[in-house]
Design a protein around this motif. Sequence first.
Motif, PDB file in Angstrom:
ATOM      1  N   PHE A 183       3.584  -5.195   7.007  1.00 66.74           N
ATOM      2  CA  PHE A 183       2.412  -4.397   6.597  1.00 66.74           C
ATOM      3  C   PHE A 183       1.306  -5.259   5.639  1.00 66.74           C
ATOM      4  O   PHE A 183       0.534  -5.419   5.631  1.00 66.74           O
ATOM      5  CB  PHE A 183       2.805  -3.950   5.569  1.00 66.74           C
ATOM      6  CG  PHE A 183       3.135  -2.339   6.225  1.00 66.74           C
ATOM      7  CD1 PHE A 183       2.865  -0.801   6.790  1.00 66.74           C
ATOM      8  CD2 PHE A 183       4.864  -2.145   6.071  1.00 66.74           C
ATOM      9  CE1 PHE A 183       2.724  -0.382   7.724  1.00 66.74           C
ATOM     10  CE2 PHE A 183       4.607  -0.503   6.747  1.00 66.74           C
ATOM     11  CZ  PHE A 183       4.018   0.018   7.855  1.00 66.74           C
TER      12      PHE A 183
ATOM     13  N   LYS B 161       0.694  -5.322  17.749  1.00 63.38           N
ATOM     14  CA  LYS B 161       0.773  -6.704  16.574  1.00 63.38           C
ATOM     15  C   LYS B 161       2.445  -7.084  16.834  1.00 63.38           C
ATOM     16  O   LYS B 161       2.472  -8.386  16.823  1.00 63.38           O
ATOM     17  CB  LYS B 161       0.330  -6.876  15.235  1.00 63.38           C
ATOM     18  CG  LYS B 161      -1.172  -7.070  15.185  1.00 63.38           C
ATOM     19  CD  LYS B 161      -1.545  -6.340  13.915  1.00 63.38           C
ATOM     20  CE  LYS B 161      -2.466  -6.745  13.031  1.00 63.38           C
ATOM     21  NZ  LYS B 161      -3.274  -6.581  11.910  1.00 63.38           N
TER      22      LYS B 161
ATOM     23  N   HIS C  89      -1.901   1.834   2.562  1.00 66.72           N
ATOM     24  CA  HIS C  89      -2.250   3.850   3.084  1.00 66.72           C
ATOM     25  C   HIS C  89      -1.412   4.640   2.669  1.00 66.72           C
ATOM     26  O   HIS C  89      -1.148   3.931   1.312  1.00 66.72           O
ATOM     27  CB  HIS C  89      -1.162   3.469   4.937  1.00 66.72           C
ATOM     28  CG  HIS C  89      -1.738   4.351   5.472  1.00 66.72           C
ATOM     29  ND1 HIS C  89      -2.153   5.877   5.803  1.00 66.72           N
ATOM     30  CD2 HIS C  89      -2.336   4.049   6.732  1.00 66.72           C
ATOM     31  CE1 HIS C  89      -2.321   6.207   6.192  1.00 66.72           C
ATOM     32  NE2 HIS C  89      -3.030   5.191   7.237  1.00 66.72           N
TER      33      HIS C  89
ATOM     34  N   GLU D 123      -1.940   0.273  16.208  1.00 64.84           N
ATOM     35  CA  GLU D 123      -2.243  -1.115  16.337  1.00 64.84           C
ATOM     36  C   GLU D 123      -1.004  -2.436  15.933  1.00 64.84           C
ATOM     37  O   GLU D 123      -1.182  -3.330  15.950  1.00 64.84           O
ATOM     38  CB  GLU D 123      -3.364  -1.328  15.095  1.00 64.84           C
ATOM     39  CG  GLU D 123      -3.995  -3.103  14.407  1.00 64.84           C
ATOM     40  CD  GLU D 123      -4.535  -3.605  16.594  1.00 64.84           C
ATOM     41  OE1 GLU D 123      -4.272  -4.865  16.094  1.00 64.84           O
ATOM     42  OE2 GLU D 123      -4.722  -2.469  16.754  1.00 64.84           O
ATOM     43  N   ILE D 124      -0.107  -1.912  13.988  1.00 65.47           N
ATOM     44  CA  ILE D 124       0.658  -2.134  13.863  1.00 65.47           C
ATOM     45  C   ILE D 124       2.027  -2.782  15.490  1.00 65.47           C
ATOM     46  O   ILE D 124       2.300  -3.850  15.167  1.00 65.47           O
ATOM     47  CB  ILE D 124       1.775  -1.278  12.850  1.00 65.47           C
ATOM     48  CG1 ILE D 124       0.835  -1.560  11.708  1.00 65.47           C
ATOM     49  CG2 ILE D 124       3.030  -2.249  12.893  1.00 65.47           C
ATOM     50  CD1 ILE D 124       1.030  -2.709  10.711  1.00 65.47           C
TER      51      ILE D 124
ATOM     52  N   GLU E 194      -2.391  -5.587   5.966  1.00 64.38           N
ATOM     53  CA  GLU E 194      -3.115  -4.541   5.633  1.00 64.38           C
ATOM     54  C   GLU E 194      -3.705  -3.636   4.948  1.00 64.38           C
ATOM     55  O   GLU E 194      -2.874  -3.698   4.174  1.00 64.38           O
ATOM     56  CB  GLU E 194      -1.405  -3.574   6.262  1.00 64.38           C
ATOM     57  CG  GLU E 194      -1.445  -4.163   8.546  1.00 64.38           C
ATOM     58  CD  GLU E 194      -2.274  -4.493   9.566  1.00 64.38           C
ATOM     59  OE1 GLU E 194      -3.373  -3.595   9.757  1.00 64.38           O
ATOM     60  OE2 GLU E 194      -2.226  -5.734  10.564  1.00 64.38           O
TER      61      GLU E 194
END
Length: 415
Positions: free
Chosen positions: A142, A408, A148, A404-405, A145
């Motif tokens: 994270f 990656k 959230h 998307e995490i 990022e």
Amino acid sequence: MIRLSPKMKHILYQRKHIVFLTALLFLVTLMTLTAPQSNGVFVTNENDELLKSLWQERQRGGAQVKQVKQQINQIEDLATGPLKEDDLDLLRLLKERYLAKPSDKPTNLMLNKDGARAKNYNVYRTSFHSWIRINNILKKLFSGEPPHFFVEAGALDGEFISNTLYLEQDLGWTGLLVEADPLLYAALPGKNRKAWSSQTCLSPSDVAERLTFETYEPRDDRDVAAALLVRSTGNLAGIRSPALGQMGSKIPVEVQCFPLFSYLLALNATSVGYVSLDVEGAEAEILLHLPWDRVDVTVWNIEHRDANEGFKIHYEEPWGIRAPPIPPRLRPSGSLGGNEGGKERIDKTVDGEKDVPPKKIVYVTQHDPAAGKDPYLVRFMKEKGYRLYDYWDGDYTFIKADSEICRKHCKVDVE
């Protein structure tokens, strides 16, 4: 044509209004007497503010405070079960009665304090391998990022071995902290976390219910970190917990529980970046009852031991197969696996065969932390669209495969 004097007109006008009011009062009384009873469910879908106004009236101590208190008690009694996870009355009750808002004050953490007590409290940051590993994973996933929403079930006092403190302090996240132990939760508001919090528990079903929670008191005098570890093993009565109640003296308390989905609906947060699920054995029931098609969670951290057969039963029970429970592992004597009293282990011979020491020697429990993975949990999460990113000593990290995490960081599945 008869003409009335002004005085007579005035008298007739007054009597006309009296007749009208009398008739209106009669009709209202008749409707009240003939209306169907509500059985205590008084919050309607059309009046979302009613419950809030009741609590405000109760706090003001108005003339009808007794009636208001009675109405509040009626709806609180509904939470003892069963009310379904998305019941609107239940969600209003949860939001108004059982959720504390994020603090707007500066944080007050042991992390920022000096002294022997603070040093002992913060020992987990350098010595607790499970917390260190998870914290490093979160930094990798994270960092960089956007903020959230998180959920941490089993939040303890809001700081000690918290998996979400980094997300909140360093990355600007907010979220929800849930802790059932009343003594642990009592210290949480004073931390001034920027997250919602609740002294409740996650229900092992899809309804709200009041259950018995077994908390554990240290049997002897311990330092603050050891005492917190003992209390962290509290679990719902009837649930097979990893600690098996061997850490301290059991103290049962009654706790209000809500389904995980109810918390998310009440906070309008069905899209979640991270969930830490450390509920001492109730994780299978919680996850099996979650409506997966109505929530979106990117990353899960789940503490789960293979002695908990909830996921295995989920897959095998339809065919009538239920394996007997796995007996608890015995803890070896000595503070380190393979080393007793600080001396090197001496190989023993039994019936002519050499007693070979294990390949890996791990602190306290003498087991391989890479072993013990529950294939049924992994199968369940894969069917829900997740990939196993990391496993270590009962701690699973799952990432949503189409996120998307995961694009990656999901290089190879952990087998």
